[in-house]
Motif scaffolding. Structure first.
Motif, mmCIF file in Angstrom:
data_model
loop_
_atom_site.group_PDB
_atom_site.id
_atom_site.type_symbol
_atom_site.label_atom_id
_atom_site.label_comp_id
_atom_site.label_asym_id
_atom_site.label_seq_id
_atom_site.Cartn_x
_atom_site.Cartn_y
_atom_site.Cartn_z
ATOM 1 N N VAL A 172 1.117 -1.182 -0.496
ATOM 2 C CA VAL A 172 -0.060 0.001 -0.164
ATOM 3 C C VAL A 172 0.627 1.009 -0.080
ATOM 4 N N MET A 175 2.642 1.732 -3.176
ATOM 5 C CA MET A 175 1.424 2.581 -4.191
ATOM 6 C C MET A 175 1.266 3.449 -3.979
ATOM 7 N N ARG A 176 1.047 4.353 -2.974
ATOM 8 C CA ARG A 176 0.251 5.321 -2.752
ATOM 9 C C ARG A 176 1.320 6.809 -2.620
ATOM 10 N N VAL A 186 -5.853 2.238 -5.713
ATOM 11 C CA VAL A 186 -4.744 0.875 -4.372
ATOM 12 C C VAL A 186 -6.107 0.142 -4.301
ATOM 13 N N GLN A 197 -7.244 0.015 3.773
ATOM 14 C CA GLN A 197 -6.168 0.818 2.678
ATOM 15 C C GLN A 197 -6.078 1.875 3.699
#
Lengths: 218, 83
Positions: A172, A175-176, A186, A197
């Motif tokens: 996470v 990706m963020r 996501v 998330q």
């Protein structure tokens, strides 16, 4: 601020994507290379969240790209190209991870883990006049030498901290905050709820902050 | 949130910071949160640390595509083109 806010060109616009898809379908190899350059690194980071071995992760990414090519003619643009690619990757990574007998759906990760963002002994306890408040303030990182926070050594500390995160948190935050994906992207790619998330991101960011703090406080 | 609607502790703040930065805190909680930051230097510093953490992580560049992997992919693309 997030990376997506600091770098507004990260993440694609609908028209940019539509053009790219058209060029891909027309067999434009340059367009495909551009796509690969843009998404491969993030795909590898995400794949490594599911399967620990880098070699296996690279295979997963290769397989995902084949899936992208196979599905390209049918891609309708209902989701963004990026989300669609990440979804293909996630599905392959999950099934590969399952065969490797190691992965679980991410939705199961966040629920049981109760660790605090900051060690509770950093705060005053109930015997004190101000329970729950800081014993000693965190350091002011504004007083660090210029460039300390964004220098190579500090980046190394952050990268190491991310590497040591539980898989779901690592994927996470990668990706963020590394790849600049939006929260919704996501959630859709990993099939996790918005709430989960956010919890995963909270835990990941807290741990990286703690690692940076240990680094600066010596 | 704390039992008292107009007061939160630092321990609670550090658990809410991410929701605050993500703009997913309800408006009344935002007010309480910001009021706390106004009088609590410790939490103000913590929030700054978290923001700078996110900025630092944002500077991480993932590795470029390995050359061999890229060749395999371009080759796959050419095969797909032909089919």
């Amino acid at each position: 601020m997030t990376r997506a806010q600091a770098h507004p060109h990260v993440g694609s616009t609908a028209s940019h994507e539509a053009e790219l898809v058209a060029r891909l379908r027309a067999g434009d190899e340059q367009a495909f290379e551009t796509l690969v350059d843009e998404y491969y690194p993030m795909m590898l980071s995400v794949a490594r969240g599911y399967v620990r071995s880098r070699a296996v992760a690279e295979e997963v990414v290769q397989e995902a790209w084949l899936g992208v090519l196979k599905g390209l003619d049918r891609f309708e643009g209902r989701s963004s190209l990026k989300t669609w690619i990440m979804r293909i990757l996630a599905n392959i990574a999950i099934s590969r991870g399952t065969r490797e007998a190691r992965s679980q759906p991410f939705s199961s990760f966040a629920v049981h883990d109760d660790e605090p963002a900051v060690d509770t002994d950093r705060f005053r306890d109930s015997s004190d006049g101000f329970p729950g408040h800081w014993r000693a303030y965190p350091r002011d990182w504004g007083t660090l030498p210029d460039g300390a926070l964004l220098g190579k050594e500090t980046l190394g500390v952050a990268m190491q901290a991310i590497e040591e995160l539980p898989d779901s948190q690592r994927v996470v935050i990668t990706m963020r905050d590394v790849a600049g994906c939006e929260a919704a992207e996501v959630c859709e790619a990993l099939d996790v709820s918005e709430g989960n998330q956010r919890v995963l991101l909270h835990r990941a960011r807290s741990k990286v902050r703690a690692a940076l703090e240990r680094h600066f406080d010596g | 949130m704390a039992e008292s609607a107009d007061h939160i502790t630092c321990m609670e703040v550090v658990e809410l910071v991410n929701d605050y930065l993500e703009r997913t805190l309800p408006p009344d909680e935002v007010t309480v949160f910001e009021q706390h930051l106004n009088f609590c230097d410790g939490c103000d510093l913590y929030v700054e640390q978290l923001k700078r953490t996110v900025e630092t992580v944002g500077e991480i560049r993932e590795d470029d595509v390995p050359a061999e992997a890229k060749e395999r992919l371009l080759s796959a693309f050419r095969d797909w083109k032909r089919s």
